[in-house]
Design a protein around this motif. Structure first.
Motif: not given
Length: 301
Positions: A40-42, A44-49
């Motif tokens: 999920r993009w969500r 991946l975005a959380l891990l990126g942050v």
């Protein structure tokens, strides 16, 4: 062999076959949940942050100390634990990043994943299809919780590895001085960093169980995520009010920063054990509540 004995042998074989099928199905369900969650993009975005936090902290410390001054200008400025040691040893960026992300960023990410686990499926209309035999409600709930706990570990390791890489690029590595003032080798310091990351991940299982329980109470993924994060913030605020000191040791966040005791020589285990015991208690209580609620949940509505 008599007919009765033959029937008995076949029955035992059938039971073993059914158990094997259920075991394989459970593993397959878990792998499927892992794949869905981490694609999920969500997520991946959380891990990126989370990966960006150590980068920002490392760059900020590097810029502030570029003129040879200490962090905070030598004035005892505030900040996460270990931050004053980063310029001497980049390994301390790992400890600092975990201390900076544990109070909010890490549990918020876990709360989002846990809160969406059941409610998200319900709002998308896929929950009833997941419960087609031989999945079952208990097996699905366990798969969801195992996936959330895996995310706890992955998210914590993302922070630690990002901090380790940034620390190696911007600062020197070498012998590590513990909080007690006792020097240890870099290898031992690295092992303690790994142990601290594992303790931090284990500190999040209470939030994961709470989020899973909230997720069974509603059919709206957004509502479940918002409620879980709201409870997290509320508990954090209550844990800072002196008048509530009598109940604060029962808040799931109270002993989170006890991982710093792993950087003492010898290690202080008292609060570490209390933290892990408290997380286990929250997991048992809210995990049982989630199971009871999900078992009686009407998924046809």
């Amino acid at each position: 062999m008599s007919r009765a004995e033959a029937v008995g042998v076949e029955s035992e074989q059938d039971v073993r076959d059914v158990r094997e099928v259920r075991r394989i199905w459970s593993l397959g369900l878990f792998r499927s949940e892992l794949g869905i969650t981490f694609r999920r993009w969500r997520t991946l975005a959380l891990l990126g942050v989370l990966a960006a936090v150590p980068i920002l902290v490392g760059i900020a410390v590097k810029i502030e100390t570029s003129d040879g001054s200490s962090v905070g200008g030598g004035g005892g400025g505030g900040g996460p634990a270990f931050i004053a040691q980063i310029t001497n040893n980049g390994l301390f960026l790992v400890f600092t990043a975990l201390a900076a992300t544990l109070p909010f960023f890490l549990p918020m990410a876990v709360g989002v994943v846990a809160g969406d686990s059941i409610a998200g499926e319900s709002s998308a209309g896929t929950l009833r299809y997941l419960l087609v035999a031989p999945a079952g409600r208990t097996r699905l709930l366990l798969a969801k919780y195992a996936t959330t706990m895996t995310f706890c570990l992955v998210a914590t390791l993302v922070v630690a590895l990002s901090a380790l890489a940034v620390g190696a690029l911007l600062f020197p590595f070498g012998e590590v001085t513990t909080i007690s003032g006792v020097p240890i080798s870099f290898g031992e310091g690295l092992l303690r960093a790994l142990l601290i990351a594992l303790v931090v991940a284990a500190s999040l299982i209470g939030v994961a169980a709470l989020g899973l329980f909230v997720s069974t109470l509603t059919s709206s993924g957004i509502a479940a995520m918002a409620t879980t994060v709201g409870l997290l913030i509320t508990v954090q605020i209550l844990d800072q009010i002196p008048q509530l000191h009598a109940v604060q040791p029962y808040f799931f966040s109270h002993y989170w920063l006890s991982f710093a005791d792993l950087m003492r020589e010898p290690v202080y285990w008292d609060e570490l054990v209390k933290n892990l015991g408290l997380q286990g208690l929250y997991a048992a209580v809210f995990g049982s509540a989630a199971w009871a609620r999900f078992g009686a949940k009407d998924i046809t509505a």
